[in-house]
Design a protein around this motif. Sequence first.
Motif, PDB file in Angstrom:
ATOM      1  N   ILE A 261       1.527  -1.378  10.523  1.00  0.00           N
ATOM      2  CA  ILE A 261       0.467  -0.678   9.786  1.00  0.00           C
ATOM      3  C   ILE A 261      -0.603  -1.626   9.262  1.00  0.00           C
ATOM      4  O   ILE A 261      -1.634  -1.177   8.762  1.00  0.00           O
ATOM      5  CB  ILE A 261       1.050   0.151   8.623  1.00  0.00           C
ATOM      6  CG1 ILE A 261       1.670  -0.758   7.564  1.00  0.00           C
ATOM      7  CG2 ILE A 261       2.085   1.154   9.132  1.00  0.00           C
ATOM      8  CD1 ILE A 261       2.094  -0.023   6.293  1.00  0.00           C
ATOM      9  N   SER A 263      -0.294  -3.878   6.730  1.00  0.00           N
ATOM     10  CA  SER A 263      -0.249  -4.054   5.272  1.00  0.00           C
ATOM     11  C   SER A 263      -0.536  -5.504   4.911  1.00  0.00           C
ATOM     12  O   SER A 263       0.026  -6.422   5.513  1.00  0.00           O
ATOM     13  CB  SER A 263       1.128  -3.655   4.743  1.00  0.00           C
ATOM     14  OG  SER A 263       1.268  -3.971   3.374  1.00  0.00           O
ATOM     15  N   GLU A 265      -0.646  -9.171   2.986  1.00  0.00           N
ATOM     16  CA  GLU A 265       0.284 -10.006   2.228  1.00  0.00           C
ATOM     17  C   GLU A 265      -0.295 -10.281   0.837  1.00  0.00           C
ATOM     18  O   GLU A 265      -1.509 -10.192   0.632  1.00  0.00           O
ATOM     19  CB  GLU A 265       0.515 -11.333   2.950  1.00  0.00           C
ATOM     20  CG  GLU A 265       1.059 -11.206   4.356  1.00  0.00           C
ATOM     21  CD  GLU A 265       2.468 -10.660   4.408  1.00  0.00           C
ATOM     22  OE1 GLU A 265       3.163 -10.690   3.370  1.00  0.00           O
ATOM     23  OE2 GLU A 265       2.883 -10.193   5.487  1.00  0.00           O
ATOM     24  N   TYR A 302       5.105  -1.858  -4.084  1.00  0.00           N
ATOM     25  CA  TYR A 302       5.311  -1.265  -2.772  1.00  0.00           C
ATOM     26  C   TYR A 302       4.887  -2.165  -1.618  1.00  0.00           C
ATOM     27  O   TYR A 302       4.101  -3.077  -1.779  1.00  0.00           O
ATOM     28  CB  TYR A 302       4.560   0.070  -2.712  1.00  0.00           C
ATOM     29  CG  TYR A 302       5.037   1.007  -3.783  1.00  0.00           C
ATOM     30  CD1 TYR A 302       6.268   1.643  -3.675  1.00  0.00           C
ATOM     31  CD2 TYR A 302       4.288   1.235  -4.943  1.00  0.00           C
ATOM     32  CE1 TYR A 302       6.741   2.485  -4.667  1.00  0.00           C
ATOM     33  CE2 TYR A 302       4.749   2.075  -5.947  1.00  0.00           C
ATOM     34  CZ  TYR A 302       5.984   2.700  -5.798  1.00  0.00           C
ATOM     35  OH  TYR A 302       6.447   3.518  -6.793  1.00  0.00           O
ATOM     36  N   MET A 303       5.389  -1.847  -0.449  1.00  0.00           N
ATOM     37  CA  MET A 303       5.280  -2.565   0.818  1.00  0.00           C
ATOM     38  C   MET A 303       6.321  -3.703   0.844  1.00  0.00           C
ATOM     39  O   MET A 303       6.977  -4.000  -0.154  1.00  0.00           O
ATOM     40  CB  MET A 303       3.872  -3.094   1.099  1.00  0.00           C
ATOM     41  CG  MET A 303       2.818  -1.992   1.127  1.00  0.00           C
ATOM     42  SD  MET A 303       3.151  -0.743   2.413  1.00  0.00           S
ATOM     43  CE  MET A 303       1.697   0.306   2.238  1.00  0.00           C
ATOM     44  N   HIS A 304       6.475  -4.343   1.992  1.00  0.00           N
ATOM     45  CA  HIS A 304       7.558  -5.297   2.208  1.00  0.00           C
ATOM     46  C   HIS A 304       7.516  -6.484   1.257  1.00  0.00           C
ATOM     47  O   HIS A 304       8.546  -7.088   0.969  1.00  0.00           O
ATOM     48  CB  HIS A 304       7.542  -5.795   3.657  1.00  0.00           C
ATOM     49  CG  HIS A 304       6.310  -6.567   4.007  1.00  0.00           C
ATOM     50  ND1 HIS A 304       5.129  -5.957   4.373  1.00  0.00           N
ATOM     51  CD2 HIS A 304       6.068  -7.910   4.040  1.00  0.00           C
ATOM     52  CE1 HIS A 304       4.223  -6.881   4.619  1.00  0.00           C
ATOM     53  NE2 HIS A 304       4.759  -8.070   4.424  1.00  0.00           N
ATOM     54  N   ARG A 307       2.884  -5.794  -2.258  1.00  0.00           N
ATOM     55  CA  ARG A 307       1.435  -6.017  -2.345  1.00  0.00           C
ATOM     56  C   ARG A 307       0.752  -5.033  -3.285  1.00  0.00           C
ATOM     57  O   ARG A 307      -0.244  -5.370  -3.925  1.00  0.00           O
ATOM     58  CB  ARG A 307       0.813  -5.919  -0.949  1.00  0.00           C
ATOM     59  CG  ARG A 307      -0.692  -6.171  -0.914  1.00  0.00           C
ATOM     60  CD  ARG A 307      -1.019  -7.594  -1.345  1.00  0.00           C
ATOM     61  NE  ARG A 307      -2.420  -7.910  -1.188  1.00  0.00           N
ATOM     62  CZ  ARG A 307      -3.376  -7.578  -2.061  1.00  0.00           C
ATOM     63  NH1 ARG A 307      -3.047  -6.908  -3.151  1.00  0.00           N
ATOM     64  NH2 ARG A 307      -4.624  -7.928  -1.848  1.00  0.00           N
ATOM     65  N   PHE A 308       1.275  -3.809  -3.394  1.00  0.00           N
ATOM     66  CA  PHE A 308       0.623  -2.783  -4.207  1.00  0.00           C
ATOM     67  C   PHE A 308       1.480  -2.456  -5.424  1.00  0.00           C
ATOM     68  O   PHE A 308       2.651  -2.117  -5.305  1.00  0.00           O
ATOM     69  CB  PHE A 308       0.376  -1.522  -3.380  1.00  0.00           C
ATOM     70  CG  PHE A 308      -0.495  -1.756  -2.175  1.00  0.00           C
ATOM     71  CD1 PHE A 308      -1.753  -2.318  -2.310  1.00  0.00           C
ATOM     72  CD2 PHE A 308      -0.056  -1.429  -0.901  1.00  0.00           C
ATOM     73  CE1 PHE A 308      -2.562  -2.549  -1.209  1.00  0.00           C
ATOM     74  CE2 PHE A 308      -0.851  -1.649   0.207  1.00  0.00           C
ATOM     75  CZ  PHE A 308      -2.102  -2.215   0.053  1.00  0.00           C
ATOM     76  N   GLU A 313      -2.067   3.139  -5.201  1.00  0.00           N
ATOM     77  CA  GLU A 313      -2.645   2.090  -4.361  1.00  0.00           C
ATOM     78  C   GLU A 313      -2.044   2.123  -2.957  1.00  0.00           C
ATOM     79  O   GLU A 313      -2.756   1.934  -1.962  1.00  0.00           O
ATOM     80  CB  GLU A 313      -2.380   0.718  -4.982  1.00  0.00           C
ATOM     81  CG  GLU A 313      -3.213   0.359  -6.190  1.00  0.00           C
ATOM     82  CD  GLU A 313      -2.853  -1.023  -6.681  1.00  0.00           C
ATOM     83  OE1 GLU A 313      -3.529  -1.991  -6.290  1.00  0.00           O
ATOM     84  OE2 GLU A 313      -1.873  -1.146  -7.447  1.00  0.00           O
ATOM     85  N   ALA A 314      -0.734   2.342  -2.890  1.00  0.00           N
ATOM     86  CA  ALA A 314      -0.066   2.372  -1.588  1.00  0.00           C
ATOM     87  C   ALA A 314      -0.556   3.540  -0.744  1.00  0.00           C
ATOM     88  O   ALA A 314      -0.806   3.390   0.459  1.00  0.00           O
ATOM     89  CB  ALA A 314       1.445   2.460  -1.789  1.00  0.00           C
ATOM     90  N   PHE A 317      -4.138   2.952   0.546  1.00  0.00           N
ATOM     91  CA  PHE A 317      -4.243   1.992   1.646  1.00  0.00           C
ATOM     92  C   PHE A 317      -4.448   2.697   2.988  1.00  0.00           C
ATOM     93  O   PHE A 317      -5.204   2.229   3.845  1.00  0.00           O
ATOM     94  CB  PHE A 317      -2.967   1.138   1.695  1.00  0.00           C
ATOM     95  CG  PHE A 317      -2.771   0.399   2.990  1.00  0.00           C
ATOM     96  CD1 PHE A 317      -3.460  -0.779   3.241  1.00  0.00           C
ATOM     97  CD2 PHE A 317      -1.917   0.891   3.967  1.00  0.00           C
ATOM     98  CE1 PHE A 317      -3.281  -1.464   4.439  1.00  0.00           C
ATOM     99  CE2 PHE A 317      -1.734   0.215   5.168  1.00  0.00           C
ATOM    100  CZ  PHE A 317      -2.420  -0.963   5.399  1.00  0.00           C
ATOM    101  N   TYR A 318      -3.784   3.845   3.172  1.00  0.00           N
ATOM    102  CA  TYR A 318      -3.815   4.525   4.465  1.00  0.00           C
ATOM    103  C   TYR A 318      -5.134   5.232   4.751  1.00  0.00           C
ATOM    104  O   TYR A 318      -5.363   5.669   5.871  1.00  0.00           O
ATOM    105  CB  TYR A 318      -2.671   5.538   4.543  1.00  0.00           C
ATOM    106  CG  TYR A 318      -1.310   4.885   4.572  1.00  0.00           C
ATOM    107  CD1 TYR A 318      -0.773   4.409   5.753  1.00  0.00           C
ATOM    108  CD2 TYR A 318      -0.578   4.712   3.402  1.00  0.00           C
ATOM    109  CE1 TYR A 318       0.468   3.797   5.793  1.00  0.00           C
ATOM    110  CE2 TYR A 318       0.666   4.101   3.420  1.00  0.00           C
ATOM    111  CZ  TYR A 318       1.189   3.649   4.616  1.00  0.00           C
ATOM    112  OH  TYR A 318       2.402   3.029   4.636  1.00  0.00           O
TER     113      TYR A 318
END
Length: 395
Positions: A261, A263, A265, A302-304, A307-308, A313-314, A317-318
């Motif tokens: 996606i 995302s 870092e 959120y995210m791996h 980052r958010f 915010e997550a 992002f999309y």
Amino acid sequence: MKFLLRLLILSIVMPVEAAGQEFVLKDSCPPSFELRDSGCYLVSRYQFYDSLQNRGVGGTQTGLPEYRDGFSPQQIDLGRYLFFDPILSRDGSLSCASCHQPDKGFSDGQARSIGIDGQVTRRGAPSLWNVAFLKRLFWDARADSLEEQALGPLFAPDEMANTPLQLMQAMESSEHYPALFAQAYPQTAEPLSLENLTHALAAFQSSLVSLNSRYDRYALGHHQALSEEEIAGMNVYRSFVARCAECHTPPLFTNQQVAVIGSPEPEGLPLDVGAEKTFNAAKLKGGFKVPSLRNIVRTAPYMHSGRFDSLREAVEFYTKGRGHAVPDGVQMQIHWHIWEPQLTEQEIDDIVTFLDALTDESLMPSIPGRLPSGLAAVHDNSNNKHNPPREHSDE
């Protein structure tokens, strides 16, 4: 030596009545599991649905995928003790629950988890809710069983940093664990083994089921379970404009696939190639497992790599444009579901509102008030120090 000294000190300061009290594993199953043929089997209303009869993405009457159950009550309860026990770490400072904290959706509230000696790991801790249904584990999908997954943190130098030899020596020298393994694995020639230890951890984690949120009550026929605002958010979520449900598919709210996606870092960190390394596939550069959204409001950031900070915010992002955060000069094959939906501010808010309806912690397990090792239960990792046991323990 440091670890053995710690055990000695704690055994001295323990109350006399607790030190002499024996441990007996439970012979009943956790809630929502039925005891049959000495095993605990999941009972869920979703089992009445056949996935093949509801092909629409985001449908509310989709059945469950294959899952693991059938563990004995004793194996599940032994796994519960092990999960909270810092005896599993090299120096007795960390437990599984240090990074998978019950009150944080079985994640840890950190952008990237903190391991032994305060070391910051590369990624955040995924939630453990509903892991019994997952085909692959870790953000980069490198493990295909809970037993395999357990071996990673146990022996990673920046996580629990133990060794198989030291771990089994600590378990064998403990006062209670040999007898507890014999209770849980009475038919095996060597009950206390690394294989049975990871199996017990898998048994406990497979009991962490979350399928009774307000969304679930709505999906199963009680349409008053959601507010008008949440229903509006669900409709945006399921729409072909937002397309959230194409990857975060009910009822698990994940399609269990790896997705690229783009995302970003955290500032100053190099690109994490993710599943590219797992599968040796350039097309998966920057690819990570699609996480479940169950109890998502508990698992910020959120995210791996965290980052958010916020769920909004997550979600936002999309809608900022396909591949907008991919670093210059990096080639990524962004997943075809990621596009530019151009959601309005209200639609983003509606989705966030709906995601709160996926919260269900009704089957939260109890934290042991005392542990077979004599150490204090660790279920937090603030400053990499022990927290005292909770007062509402079951022991």
